[in-house]
Design a protein around this motif. Structure first.
Motif, short mmCIF file in Angstrom:
data_model
loop_
_atom_site.label_atom_id
_atom_site.label_comp_id
_atom_site.label_asym_id
_atom_site.label_seq_id
_atom_site.Cartn_x
_atom_site.Cartn_y
_atom_site.Cartn_z
N ALA A 75 0.86 -1.27 -0.04
CA ALA A 75 -0.02 0.14 0.05
C ALA A 75 0.87 1.57 -0.02
O ALA A 75 0.71 2.21 -0.66
N PHE A 76 1.67 1.36 0.69
CA PHE A 76 2.55 2.69 0.81
C PHE A 76 3.32 2.88 -0.61
O PHE A 76 3.56 4.15 -0.73
N GLY A 77 3.95 1.91 -0.83
CA GLY A 77 4.49 1.96 -2.29
C GLY A 77 3.63 2.45 -3.12
O GLY A 77 4.14 3.32 -3.95
N ASN A 78 2.47 1.93 -3.23
CA ASN A 78 1.48 2.43 -4.38
C ASN A 78 1.20 3.78 -4.23
O ASN A 78 1.25 4.46 -4.92
N ILE A 79 0.81 4.18 -2.80
CA ILE A 79 0.34 5.59 -2.83
C ILE A 79 1.66 6.44 -3.19
O ILE A 79 1.40 7.50 -3.63
N THR A 80 2.91 6.24 -2.66
CA THR A 80 3.96 6.87 -3.04
C THR A 80 4.13 7.09 -4.52
O THR A 80 4.54 8.22 -5.08
N SER A 129 -7.00 5.19 -0.75
CA SER A 129 -6.59 3.75 -0.44
C SER A 129 -7.43 3.26 0.70
O SER A 129 -7.78 3.95 1.82
N GLY A 130 -8.00 2.18 0.65
CA GLY A 130 -8.73 1.48 1.54
C GLY A 130 -8.03 0.28 2.26
O GLY A 130 -8.51 -0.40 2.75
N THR A 131 -6.68 0.23 1.79
CA THR A 131 -5.94 -0.87 2.32
C THR A 131 -5.57 -0.66 3.74
O THR A 131 -4.94 0.42 4.03
N THR A 132 -5.88 -1.68 4.57
CA THR A 132 -5.61 -1.47 5.95
C THR A 132 -4.36 -2.12 6.46
O THR A 132 -3.63 -3.20 5.62
N GLY A 133 -3.61 -1.85 7.87
CA GLY A 133 -2.51 -2.61 8.03
C GLY A 133 -0.91 -2.25 7.76
O GLY A 133 -0.17 -2.82 7.92
N TRP A 134 -1.12 -0.85 7.14
CA TRP A 134 -0.04 -0.15 6.91
C TRP A 134 0.47 1.27 7.52
O TRP A 134 1.35 1.87 7.04
N LEU A 135 -0.51 1.40 8.44
CA LEU A 135 -0.59 2.84 8.98
C LEU A 135 0.63 3.35 9.63
O LEU A 135 0.75 4.59 9.90
N ASP A 136 1.61 2.41 10.00
CA ASP A 136 2.80 3.00 10.45
C ASP A 136 3.58 4.06 9.42
O ASP A 136 4.36 4.67 9.90
N ASN A 137 3.11 4.08 8.27
CA ASN A 137 3.82 4.80 7.13
C ASN A 137 2.72 5.79 6.98
O ASN A 137 2.89 6.74 5.98
N TYR A 138 1.59 5.91 7.41
CA TYR A 138 0.64 7.09 7.08
C TYR A 138 0.87 8.48 7.27
O TYR A 138 0.73 9.18 6.19
N TYR A 160 -7.27 8.17 2.72
CA TYR A 160 -7.24 6.89 3.33
C TYR A 160 -8.36 6.80 4.12
O TYR A 160 -8.87 7.68 4.82
N ALA A 161 -9.24 5.55 3.89
CA ALA A 161 -10.31 5.47 4.79
C ALA A 161 -10.23 3.73 5.35
O ALA A 161 -10.00 3.18 4.54
N SER A 162 -10.41 3.63 6.65
CA SER A 162 -10.25 2.29 6.98
C SER A 162 -11.60 1.39 6.56
O SER A 162 -11.67 0.33 6.49
N ASN A 163 -12.47 2.32 5.92
CA ASN A 163 -13.73 1.74 5.41
C ASN A 163 -14.52 2.89 4.83
O ASN A 163 -14.88 3.87 5.39
N PHE A 164 -14.92 2.45 3.37
CA PHE A 164 -15.32 3.55 2.65
C PHE A 164 -16.80 3.40 2.47
O PHE A 164 -17.58 4.34 1.85
#
Length: 233
Positions: free
Chosen positions: A54-59, A70-79, A95-99
């Motif tokens: 996720a973070f690489g995609n967003i970057t 982005s709706g992918t969870t589990g990567w928020l250390d890099n938010y 980013y949303a944990s749920n859209f």
């Protein structure tokens, strides 16, 4: 609107169906690493990949001037890094944990109830979330958002999976076949319980919300949330 899908699993396929039904065009379906050429021409990217990607995609999207949802969870250390990059690039990011539209109303209801209950020591708050067995993270990102909403509006200082301390919210995570997502918050007292629950019947609500967010972000600059999209503030 031309959309690049980052992650083409069940959610990606559902987003594709809804986007096409709303007269949008899918110009890329990407399940692995991609280059700037793969997203060239996209008006927006929608990421429902995996935590490690996720973070690489967003970057990549922000560096190439493509607004990203982005709706992918589990990567928020890099938010916070994603937020900083978005501001530096003058990009657009949600980013949303749920859209799901219903879940985002539920988030607001949860915070309102937490404020009402904050001075009632007779009640103890707890949470349960249930998802399908393919769900990779526990607790869910939605459950964490709900817990953060309670913490912000009460004396609670944190949450823990299963057992929790006196000032923490205990979260129970269950994985059951074919359950799209159920979240319950319970305030248990000696004489009664108060409980609010959101039950998703399918993934369609999540996908529709993501497409609506993608439509909304076009032409905007900054870091936003579903509160902005739905004007819930």
């Amino acid at each position: 609107m031309k959309i690049a899908l980052l992650g083409y699993g069940k959610m990606g396929k559902m987003i594709e169906q809804i986007a096409i039904s709303r007269n949008h065009e899918i110009i890329a379906k990407i399940d692995n690493e991609f280059t700037s050429k793969d997203i060239a021409g996209a008006d927006v990217a929608i990421d429902f990949s995996v935590p490690s990607a996720a973070f690489g995609n967003i970057t990549s999207c922000l560096e190439n001037g493509v607004p990203v949802i982005s709706g992918t969870t589990g990567w928020l250390d890099n938010y916070d890094k994603a937020v900083d990059l978005c501001h530096r690039q003058k990009g657009a990011f949600i980013y949303a944990s749920n859209f799901s539209l219903g879940v985002n109303i539920f988030f607001q209801l949860n915070e309102y109830l937490a404020r009402m209950m904050s001075n009632l020591e007779e009640y103890q708050v707890s949470m349960e979330e249930i998802h399908h067995t393919q769900k990779l993270d526990a607790p869910s990102g939605t459950a964490i958002t709900l817990a953060e909403g309670i913490i912000k509006n009460s004396s609670k200082t944190g949450w823990q999976l299963d057992k929790a301390g006196d000032n923490e919210i205990p979260i129970t995570a269950k994985r059951i076949e074919n359950v799209p997502g159920t979240h319950s918050i319970r305030y248990s007292g000696k004489v009664d319980d108060i409980e609010i629950t959101h039950t998703a019947h399918s993934r369609e609500g999540f996908a529709l919300g993501a497409v609506i967010a993608a439509e909304w972000i076009i032409g905007k600059t900054g870091v936003f949330s579903m509160k902005d999209v739905l004007n819930l503030d």
